[in-house]
Design an enzyme around this catalytic site. Structure first.
Site, PDB file in Angstrom:
ATOM      1  CG  ASP A   1      28.720  71.465  91.952  1.00 22.05           C
ATOM      2  OD1 ASP A   1      29.151  71.287  90.826  1.00 22.05           O
ATOM      3  OD2 ASP A   1      28.341  72.909  92.061  1.00 22.05           O
TER       4      ASP A   1
HETATM    5  C1  GLC Z   1      28.612  75.429  89.907  1.00 20.92           C
HETATM    6  C2  GLC Z   1      29.902  74.597  89.615  1.00 20.92           C
HETATM    7  C3  GLC Z   1      30.807  74.478  90.727  1.00 20.92           C
HETATM    8  C4  GLC Z   1      30.972  75.677  91.333  1.00 20.92           C
HETATM    9  C5  GLC Z   1      29.720  75.886  92.244  1.00 20.92           C
HETATM   10  C6  GLC Z   1      29.591  77.171  93.042  1.00 20.92           C
HETATM   11  O1  GLC Z   1      27.592  74.963  89.621  1.00 20.92           O
HETATM   12  O2  GLC Z   1      29.371  73.354  89.175  1.00 20.92           O
HETATM   13  O3  GLC Z   1      31.981  74.151  90.035  1.00 20.92           O
HETATM   14  O4  GLC Z   1      32.008  75.676  92.398  1.00 20.92           O
HETATM   15  O5  GLC Z   1      28.505  75.947  91.340  1.00 20.92           O
HETATM   16  O6  GLC Z   1      29.701  78.280  92.280  1.00 20.92           O
END
Ligand code: GLC
Length: 737
Positions: A271
């Site tokens: 993430d």
């Molecule tokens: C965010 C979220 C994730 C998302 C990623 C990219 O922090 O937790 O669900 O896909 O970053 O935006």
């Protein structure tokens, strides 16, 4: 006939999968040419806006997220393909969670449809619109099971039940990925957040989770396993640490479960910054150790925190990370790039006409919104009849084009939103006079100054429709609530409207189950639409006037009081289960002698039953379940038992019921839930019509991870129910040998 057999025989290898073997050969050939730095470059994802050109040219960037301009995608892709040494194309990612331009109900709303076709179609439309601008990969579907309305991200998920999330999550994977990942209408799915993120302690986003091994297997991992079996191309690790181990460094999850048991052959992305997060968690001393632990745990690609590109070359030289491990990660990434067709066709065709908001997309969004609305109460006021000549439409969400779209909307265009006000005016303006007064300007607005105008509108109307709820920003990532009732002056608005004495319909647009007891008491009817997306207003207008009959069912338990959470239907029995006849707080005599009172698991001031159970939803019609029977009373391992019930539409409207099948394993090597959803079916019936509904249950469907952590269906007695929600009463028993 012979000729066709010969053609078929000749093409069989291709049909049976020569393509994957060819890809593997291409991957190995490419890998053999790559330097260590180029390999590590593939593991590095950056966000658009950083300085990218030189890094792409040097082969140090494998993926970019958050770029949606097709011309810019092509420009950057040309650098990768034509100017870097080996010409490996970029994979472009984006959060396309419930629509790209045409916005569908938020996923928790789609879950209320209990309709995998809606989930699949929503994802397919999102994929077609996203791929048309050069996005190859979406960070969806989110499969985090959540049992806590405080957690704002439940809006992005599919509710509290692993079976429902498995069926709908797999449908979304199919919708996003289509028949072939290389199609111009497909994107790679990314099931997230692996794993257990929705169990954040206190419902506070990013917080620690404490999911024990059996619960992890039997509840939280189930939807991910189903989605991997459905062919999900990628996974994303979650921010949380479970029992002290952050997911981005969790070898058990990423290797033992995902690779060794599930044989997953796609790739895993972190993430946002969650590799650096290993340091923040205190799981690693510095970024270099984080890069080492994450890579060795099986995390293939790092989202934006640059730990890999900075430290992996040295870690390999220091033999703390083997080049074989790097090769494995790069192999997984290249495999998906080949399957997406990026080597053959890296560019997006900008000459094609736009598919944004295509009529069929808007129709799909309206159908999804219509099926995601749950009727919670109706004293007969709905559907509005032709006696209604004037409607007072009030509330902060009655004409809120931005907030109606819900959370995680980067690319949706609010000017395309059809709000309840717009829909009533456009679709029913000839039939009724609409008087619109917000009463409360926005969901958090504490000012009651607008309420008198709303009350005045109500006084001159035949019926009042109040659309209340949450602004989009009050749910989603990092937006947890300690109190989750209607905010601002909304409660006061409903109370004042109630005093007017006109029929009152309350519509709730929210990203979570709100505590709405007071409003429910005040309303003559209540519709819960979550955040219904671009076409939500049209869907709601058609429901108000009966063109569409509500069929949604709650994908989460609705607690009566904040203090009851966590509250979910598939809980274990406990040693002292709530009976329902216990003394409540006001029944206790003064100076009562010390006793255990009800001697059961409940709250003196709130009992132990929810406001609405999982699976609950009313209709404009009524349904009767009868004659539940099994084709066998004893089941052997490997067999299937078929449960059949007679379902009758006993009302006056043609309508759709979601028939639900629940099972209870009365004893097990570990304590088992009091019931578990094991099947559901949307059944449409004309008024007075009845039909037989059958569910086939295989012993595999009864399997769970028992005391020995092996998945098996254990012999013993079972109960089975079929009905319209998780409180289904029609019951039969069977034995498994
Ligand atoms: C965010 C979220 C994730 C998302 C990623 C990219 O922090 O937790 O669900 O896909 O970053 O935006």
């Amino acid at each position: 006939m012979k000729k066709y057999c010969l053609i078929l025989a000749a093409s069989l290898p291709l049909l049976l999968g020569a393509q994957p073997q060819q890809d593997e050969q291409k991957i190995n050939d490419l890998l053999a040419k790559m330097t260590l730095e180029e390999k590590i470059g593939q593991m590095n994802q950056l966000s658009y806006g950083d300085k990218l050109d030189d890094g792409i040219k040097a082969g140090q960037i494998g993926s970019i997220l958050n770029i949606v301009d097709p011309a810019e995608v092509n420009r950057l892709q040309a650098i990768a393909v034509k100017e870097s040494r080996l010409g490996i194309p970029l994979i472009i990612g984006r959060d396309v969670i419930h629509g790209f331009k045409t916005i569908f109900p938020i996923p928790i709303g789609q879950a209320a449809s209990f309709n995998p076709e809606v989930a699949e179609e929503s994802a397919a439309v999102a994929a077609a619109e996203a791929r048309s601008v050069g996005i190859h990969w979406t960070f969806a579907p989110m499969l985090d099971i959540s049992r806590d309305p405080r957690w704002g991200r439940l809006a992005e998920g599919l509710g509290e039940d692993p079976y429902l999330a498995s069926v709908l999550g797999s449908a979304m994977v199919r919708g996003f990925q289509g028949k072939n990942l290389s199609d111009s209408t497909s994107v790679a799915a990314c099931i997230k957040h692996f794993a257990g993120y929705g169990a954040a302690e206190g419902g506070r986003d990013y917080n620690s989770t404490n999911i024990p091994p059996h619960l992890m297997r039997n509840v939280y991992l189930e939807p991910f396993k189903a989605a991997v079996e459905a062919g999900a191309a990628t996974l994303m690790t979650s921010f949380n640490e479970n029992d002290g181990i952050p997911s981005s460094g969790n070898t058990f999850l990423l290797k033992t479960v995902l690779r060794n048991e599930w044989k997953f052959d796609g790739f895993v992305v972190s993430d946002w910054g969650s590799v650096n997060g290993l340091v923040t968690h205190g799981f690693c001393a510095d970024q270099k150790e984080a890069a080492m632990k994450a890579t060795n745990a099986g995390l293939d690609m790092e989202m934006v925190s640059r730990a890999y590109i900075r430290h992996l070359p040295d870690l390999v030289k220091e033999r703390k990370v083997s080049e074989q491990t790097i090769d494995e990660a790069v192999r997984n990434i290249l495999r998906i790039k080949f399957r997406l067709g990026l080597f053959d066709n890296p560019y997006v065709d900008v000459s094609k006409p736009s598919v944004f908001y295509a009529d069929k997309h808007l129709q799909a969004a309206q159908k999804a919104a219509g099926q995601s609305v749950v009727l919670l109460k109706n004293n007969g006021i709905l559907p509005l009849g032709n006696m209604v000549k004037t409607v007072a439409l009030v509330g902060p969400m009655a004409d809120a084009p931005h907030d109606q779209l819900g959370t995680w909307i980067f690319d949706g265009d609010k000017t395309r939103t059809i709000t309840p006000l717009a829909a009533l005016q456009q679709q029913y303006g000839k039939q009724v006079k609409i008087i619109h007064e917000k009463g409360v300007a926005y969901s958090r607005d504490k000012s009651a100054s607008g309420i008198p105008a709303a009350v005045k509108a109500a006084q001159s109307a035949d019926v009042v429709v109040a659309v209340v709820g949450e602004e989009a920003i009050l749910s989603g990532e990092a937006h947890s609530l300690a109190e989750w009732e209607l905010k601002g002056a909304q409660k006061q608005l409903i109370a004042e409207l109630k005093k007017v004495g006109k029929p009152l319909v309350v519509i709730v647009m929210a990203g979570r189950p709100l505590t709405i007891q007071q409003e429910l008491n005040a309303a003559d009817a209540m519709l819960y639409s979550f955040h219904p997306g671009t076409m939500g207003g049209s869907a709601l207008a058609d429901i108000l006037f009966g063109k569409v009959v509500p069929s949604g069912k709650l994908p989460m338990t609705f607690p009566r009081e904040n203090g009851q959470v966590p509250m979910y239907y598939n809980h274990n029995h406990t040693s002292h289960a709530f009976r329902g006849n216990e003394k409540m707080i006001d029944d206790i005599p003064l100076e009562a002698v010390q006793t255990s009172l009800g001697n059961s698991s409940y709250y003196l001031d709130a009992g132990a039953s929810p406001l609405f159970p999982f699976g609950f939803g009313l209709s404009y019609s009524t349904f009767e379940y009868s004659d539940l029977r099994l084709d066998k009373a004893t089941l052997k391992q490997g067999e299937t038992v078929t449960a059949t019930v007679t379902l009758k539409n006993t009302g006056k409207h043609e309508a759709t019921e979601v028939a639900q099948l629940y099972v209870r394993d009365l004893t097990g090597s570990i304590a088992r839930p009091v019931k578990e959803l094991k099947g559901f079916r949307r059944v449409s019936l004309k008024a007075g019509e009845s039909t037989e509904v059958s569910f086939a249950l295989h012993t595999d469907d009864l399997a769970f991870y028992g005391i020995d952590m092996k998945k098996a269906a254990e012999p013993g007695a079972f109960k089975l129910w079929v009905g319209g929600d998780s409180n289904a009463k029609l019951e039969v028993e069977f034995d498994l040998q």
